[in-house]
Design an enzyme around this catalytic site. Structure first.
Site, PDB file in Angstrom:
ATOM      1  N   GLY A  27      52.993  24.353 -12.250  1.00  0.00           N
ATOM      2  CA  GLY A  27      52.207  24.161 -11.048  1.00  0.00           C
ATOM      3  C   GLY A  27      51.737  25.482 -10.485  1.00  0.00           C
ATOM      4  N   SER A  28      50.638  25.460  -9.751  1.00  0.00           N
ATOM      5  CA  SER A  28      50.115  26.678  -9.148  1.00  0.00           C
ATOM      6  C   SER A  28      49.282  26.329  -7.942  1.00  0.00           C
ATOM      7  CB  SER A  28      49.261  27.463 -10.155  1.00  0.00           C
ATOM      8  OG  SER A  28      48.637  28.561  -9.538  1.00  0.00           O
ATOM      9  N   ALA A  29      49.624  26.953  -6.807  1.00  0.00           N
ATOM     10  CA  ALA A  29      48.851  26.734  -5.590  1.00  0.00           C
ATOM     11  C   ALA A  29      47.462  27.335  -5.706  1.00  0.00           C
ATOM     12  CB  ALA A  29      49.588  27.334  -4.396  1.00  0.00           C
ATOM     13  N   ASN A  30      47.306  28.337  -6.591  1.00  0.00           N
ATOM     14  CA  ASN A  30      46.015  29.012  -6.743  1.00  0.00           C
ATOM     15  C   ASN A  30      45.096  28.317  -7.738  1.00  0.00           C
ATOM     16  OD1 ASN A  30      46.807  31.067  -4.956  1.00  0.00           O
ATOM     17  ND2 ASN A  30      47.874  32.161  -6.598  1.00  0.00           N
ATOM     18  N   SER A  31      45.618  27.340  -8.482  1.00  0.00           N
ATOM     19  CA  SER A  31      44.797  26.638  -9.471  1.00  0.00           C
ATOM     20  C   SER A  31      45.005  25.136  -9.331  1.00  0.00           C
ATOM     21  CB  SER A  31      45.162  27.104 -10.887  1.00  0.00           C
ATOM     22  OG  SER A  31      44.937  28.479 -11.051  1.00  0.00           O
TER      23      SER A  31
END
Length: 221
Positions: A27-31
């Site tokens: 998971g990634s908050a930026n993607s």
């Protein structure tokens, strides 16, 4: 060992997958467009993965990815690592290149669904060749950048390497103190906050200095 020999040694990897397809997601908050870990899991299972490892979005500044470590440790020759997108594997190009090249040496295939890359199909091994070439390219850039930086620093007259333990002023101070017989080598070293060996190295004339007795010797009557 040259590049041709390296490629011959690594050519033993199976032309087709003979083991398990293992998925990894992060998971990634930026993607957000890559999907949540759960969405990545569903995509990877639909792509034929027998098991899936998922890392949640890490906190700012954290590089820990325990599920990736577990995933990589579980892979054996003939297995295939499957990701929704290549950037799920590495946060930087050097990191990604290192990881992909490591998989190659272990005989592990790789599939990236978004990019359509698959090293396990005919001609798919070119993916590894590209990453190997990228690895060499990045190393050359690093070496060249280091050389250019050192040359520029020398041109500016900047001193390179570890700074001296004693500055020229401190060496002058040590020599001034040396002229006073009541100052011992130990006391000079303590004053300058260095070891006696460092002091001897920078002020070699101290080598012949005799220790000063703490009290004058009693004169015989």
């Amino acid at each position: 060992m040259n590049r041709v020999q390296d490629r011959d040694l690594l050519a033993a990897e199976p032309p087709a997958p003979s083991g398990a397809a293992v998925g990894y997601g992060r998971g990634s908050a930026n993607s957000p467009d890559v999907g949540s870990p759960e969405q990545q899991r569903d995509t990877l299972l639909a792509a034929g993965c027998e098991r899936v490892y998922l890392d949640r979005a890490s906190s700012r500044g954290s590089t820990a990815r325990p599920e990736l470590d577990s995933c990589l440790a579980s892979l054996g020759p003939g297995d295939t690592l499957v990701v929704v997108r290549l950037d799920r594997l590495g946060r930087s190009l050097p990191q990604l290149v290192t990881l992909v090249n490591d998989l190659r040496t272990r005989g592990v295939g790789i599939r990236a669904l978004h990019e359509g890359l698959d090293s396990t199909v005919a001609g798919g091994g070119v993916v590894f060749d590209v990453f190997e070439a990228l690895g060499d390219f990045l190393r050359e850039l690093l070496v060249e950048g280091t050389r250019d930086g050192l040359a520029a620093a020398r041109a500016r007259g900047q001193r390179l390497g570890r700074p001296p333990a004693l500055t020229p002023d401190q060496v002058h101070q040590a020599r001034t103190m040396l002229a006073r017989p009541e100052n011992s080598v130990a006391s000079i070293a303590r004053m300058l906050n260095v070891s006696r060996s460092t002091l001897y190295k920078h002020v070699p004339e101290l080598g012949g200095r005799q220790p000063v007795a703490p009290f004058p010797e009693a004169r015989e009557a």
